[in-house]
Design a protein around this motif. Structure first.
Motif, PDB file in Angstrom:
ATOM      1  N   VAL A 199       3.659   2.301  -1.323  1.00 21.07           N
ATOM      2  CA  VAL A 199       4.758   1.763  -2.128  1.00 21.07           C
ATOM      3  C   VAL A 199       4.466   2.024  -3.606  1.00 21.07           C
ATOM      4  N   ASP A 200       5.488   2.438  -4.356  1.00 26.36           N
ATOM      5  CA  ASP A 200       5.264   2.708  -5.787  1.00 26.36           C
ATOM      6  C   ASP A 200       6.022   1.737  -6.691  1.00 26.36           C
ATOM      7  N   GLY A 201       6.438   0.603  -6.124  1.00 27.09           N
ATOM      8  CA  GLY A 201       7.199  -0.366  -6.919  1.00 27.09           C
ATOM      9  C   GLY A 201       8.657  -0.375  -6.512  1.00 27.09           C
ATOM     10  N   LYS A 202       9.186   0.813  -6.151  1.00 31.58           N
ATOM     11  CA  LYS A 202      10.581   0.879  -5.703  1.00 31.58           C
ATOM     12  C   LYS A 202      10.762   1.700  -4.430  1.00 31.58           C
ATOM     13  N   LYS A 247      15.372  -0.446   6.926  1.00 35.14           N
ATOM     14  CA  LYS A 247      16.441  -1.038   6.126  1.00 35.14           C
ATOM     15  C   LYS A 247      16.252  -2.546   5.898  1.00 35.14           C
ATOM     16  N   HIS A 248      16.040  -3.254   6.997  1.00 30.98           N
ATOM     17  CA  HIS A 248      16.066  -4.721   6.902  1.00 30.98           C
ATOM     18  C   HIS A 248      14.720  -5.348   6.579  1.00 30.98           C
ATOM     19  N   ILE A 249      13.638  -4.598   6.765  1.00 26.70           N
ATOM     20  CA  ILE A 249      12.318  -5.177   6.516  1.00 26.70           C
ATOM     21  C   ILE A 249      11.584  -4.437   5.391  1.00 26.70           C
ATOM     22  N   TYR A 250      11.378  -3.125   5.537  1.00 20.21           N
ATOM     23  CA  TYR A 250      10.497  -2.419   4.587  1.00 20.21           C
ATOM     24  C   TYR A 250      11.126  -2.334   3.190  1.00 20.21           C
ATOM     25  N   GLN A 251      12.275  -1.658   3.115  1.00 19.37           N
ATOM     26  CA  GLN A 251      12.896  -1.502   1.794  1.00 19.37           C
ATOM     27  C   GLN A 251      13.303  -2.871   1.248  1.00 19.37           C
ATOM     28  N   ALA A 252      13.737  -3.759   2.159  1.00 18.36           N
ATOM     29  CA  ALA A 252      14.154  -5.098   1.728  1.00 18.36           C
ATOM     30  C   ALA A 252      12.998  -5.851   1.073  1.00 18.36           C
ATOM     31  N   THR A 253      11.784  -5.674   1.606  1.00 17.64           N
ATOM     32  CA  THR A 253      10.618  -6.351   1.040  1.00 17.64           C
ATOM     33  C   THR A 253      10.281  -5.789  -0.343  1.00 17.64           C
ATOM     34  N   VAL A 254      10.313  -4.467  -0.451  1.00 14.93           N
ATOM     35  CA  VAL A 254       9.995  -3.825  -1.737  1.00 14.93           C
ATOM     36  C   VAL A 254      11.024  -4.244  -2.791  1.00 14.93           C
ATOM     37  N   GLY A 261      10.332  -9.869  -9.985  1.00 13.74           N
ATOM     38  CA  GLY A 261       9.473  -9.527 -11.127  1.00 13.74           C
ATOM     39  C   GLY A 261       8.036  -9.300 -10.718  1.00 13.74           C
ATOM     40  N   ARG A 262       7.845  -8.918  -9.441  1.00 16.56           N
ATOM     41  CA  ARG A 262       6.506  -8.679  -8.919  1.00 16.56           C
ATOM     42  C   ARG A 262       6.462  -7.307  -8.237  1.00 16.56           C
ATOM     43  N   ASP A 313       2.147   6.274 -10.387  1.00 14.88           N
ATOM     44  CA  ASP A 313       3.066   6.859 -11.371  1.00 14.88           C
ATOM     45  C   ASP A 313       4.540   6.594 -11.068  1.00 14.88           C
ATOM     46  N   GLY A 314       4.819   5.993  -9.909  1.00 15.12           N
ATOM     47  CA  GLY A 314       6.222   5.729  -9.563  1.00 15.12           C
ATOM     48  C   GLY A 314       6.973   6.984  -9.143  1.00 15.12           C
ATOM     49  N   THR A 315       6.264   7.932  -8.536  1.00 16.55           N
ATOM     50  CA  THR A 315       6.903   9.197  -8.136  1.00 16.55           C
ATOM     51  C   THR A 315       6.795   9.435  -6.629  1.00 16.55           C
ATOM     52  N   LEU A 316       6.689   8.366  -5.880  1.00 17.72           N
ATOM     53  CA  LEU A 316       6.504   8.500  -4.434  1.00 17.72           C
ATOM     54  C   LEU A 316       7.703   9.188  -3.763  1.00 17.72           C
ATOM     55  N   ASP A 317       8.879   9.062  -4.398  1.00 23.17           N
ATOM     56  CA  ASP A 317      10.068   9.707  -3.816  1.00 23.17           C
ATOM     57  C   ASP A 317       9.884  11.232  -3.740  1.00 23.17           C
TER      58      ASP A 317
END
Ligand code: AMP
Ligand code: GLY
Length: 426
Positions: A199-202, A247-254, A261-262, A313-317
């Motif tokens: 996970v990179d924050g988003k 959809k409902h668990i992984y991305q939803a948690t991130v 703010g965490r 770096d927030g570039t995981l995409d």
């Protein structure tokens, strides 16, 4: 690059081994490490909880990247200390590691953002908990709020057992301050699956699934442990289940963590129960699983150093995370008596057999050097791991390799991967 790994178990051995595959890794250090990790990394005798000592070491050696393997330093805020010193570090900050550090926090988060999980109540005093239990349905699950080495969960079949459990957690403080708060939750049934993710924050990218074996004895009997073996992938984790969870668990948690703010950067480990009503979260961890890392990382094709950096770096995409279309099984060799009382210091024989055996790995969990020999140094000693073209072959290979190694009081489960036989196709 110079890379430092923090931790000393089978998980950190697997992480160090995987880092060593990267052409970008010039020099690896591990603090404190163990006798197996020493094959890939220079082990330095600094405790994983000595944040200032570790940061000073990283500065002195001009470490380019530090990877935190263990939960305790993450929950304690090691990443914040490193960042403050201007050091590059892979792992969640303290305000995000709370996802693992507090069960009350994670349950409240799931409730607020409608992420599927067992129904629950949180209590900070034993009387409230005891009152609640009077009208509850059994079995029921009691969880100490904080970190308890995977042992702070009590499954209680009767009111009497549950009352005893409240006393154990909140009054006797068997799990220390982890028991200042407690979660009481609905008992769920189904198959358990572990899904680790970067996970990179988003952005979140999941790794191949795995199934753990938490109980000490064959047939899932005995006490809960850190994990006695596992396999990857789980044949029960279908494409449909994955699509639902993404959809409902992984991305939803991130997204939930970001909204609070965490922002979470690191590994989220989703402990899932595949119930009749669909997948639900059993627990979150803020790090690789142990021994999940041992079966997932040998199957990973992508350079792990690139992935660590993308998370920071927030570039995981932009990363194409890939896994081999094969299978892996790990059987933990423990010291007899684990997880309660056991002896250590016994010489381990046969380790050299893994040297030239392609697709076979011996990840060290609790070992050390003594008088030029490698000896047992913990409850979980080794993770005997093997690849195969499918789960059955990987399991046969792993159990073959279990016989290559010997030490006094060697103990292991004989039924790791038994569930494979119940799978539609494996
Ligand atoms: P945890 O540390 O929360 O993963 O819990 C340890 C183990 O306890 C899990 O792997 C499950 O086997 C079991 N467990 C935890 N919560 C529940 C629940 N709500 N229902 C059934 N089993 C549970
Ligand atoms: N194997 C379970 C864990 O790492 O928490």
């Amino acid at each position: 690059m110079k890379i430092l790994v923090v931790g000393s178990g089978g998980r950190e051995h697997a992480i160090a081994w995987k880092i060593a595959q990267s052409p970008r890794a010039e020099k690896i250090y591990c603090a404190p490490g163990n006798a197996g990790i020493a094959e890939y990394a220079e082990c330095v005798d600094i405790s994983a909880m000595d944040f200032d000592g570790l940061a000073a070491f990283a500065k002195e050696k001009e470490i380019d990247l530090t990877v935190i393997g263990m939960d305790d330093p993450l929950v304690g805020g090691i990443v914040d200390v490193f960042e403050k010193e201007g050091l590059r570090v892979f792992g969640p900050r303290k305000n995000a590691a709370i996802l693992e550090g507090s069960k009350a926090f994670s349950k409240d988060l799931m409730k607020k953002y409608q992420i599927p999980t067992a129904a629950y109540e949180t209590f900070s005093d034993p009387d409230g908990a005891l009152n609640y239990l009077e009208t509850a349905k059994f079995p029921i699950v009691l969880k100490a709020d904080g970190l308890a080495l995977g042992k702070g969960v009590l499954i209680c079949n009767t009111l009497e057992e549950a009352k005893e459990g409240v006393k154990t957690i909140m009054l006797d403080k068997k799990f220390g301050s982890a028991g200042n708060e407690m979660v009481i939750e609905e008992f769920m049934t189904g198959r358990e699956v572990s899904v680790l993710s970067f996970v990179d924050g988003k952005t979140i990218k999941t790794m191949s699934s795995a199934q753990d074996h938490k109980r000490a004895g064959d047939g899932d009997t005995g006490l809960n442990t850190g994990g006695m073996g596992n396999f990857s992938p789980s044949p029960f984790y279908t494409k449909e289940i994955d699509a639902f969870c993404q959809k409902h668990i992984y991305q939803a948690t991130v997204d939930a963590m970001a909204a609070e703010g965490r922002p979470f950067q690191g590994v989220i480990f989703f402990g899932l129960m595949l119930t009749e009503e669909g997948p639900k979260v059993l627990e979150y961890n803020a790090r690789f699983g142990d021994p999940e890392a041992q079966v997932v990382l040998p199957r990973m094709k992508t350079d792990i150093v690139d992935v660590f950096e993308a998370c920071i770096d927030g570039t995981l995409d932009q990363v194409d995370l890939q896994f081999e279309d094969n299978a892996c099984v790990c059987v933990v060799l423990a010291s007899d008596g684990y997880p309660v009382a056991y002896e250590k210091g016994y010489p381990i024989h046969g380790l050299e057999k893994f040297k030239d055996a392609d697709g076979y790995y011996c990840f060290h969990a609790g070992t050390k050097f003594k008088d030029g020999e490698i000896v047992t140094n913990g409850g979980r000693v080794l993770g005997i791991t093997a690849l195969g073209k499918n789960l059955k072959e990987a399991r046969a290979n792993a159990y073959k390799a279990v016989d290559w190694v010997d030490f006094d009081n060697k103990y292991y489960r004989h039924d790791i991967g038994k569930a494979i036989d119940e799978a539609p196709e494996a």
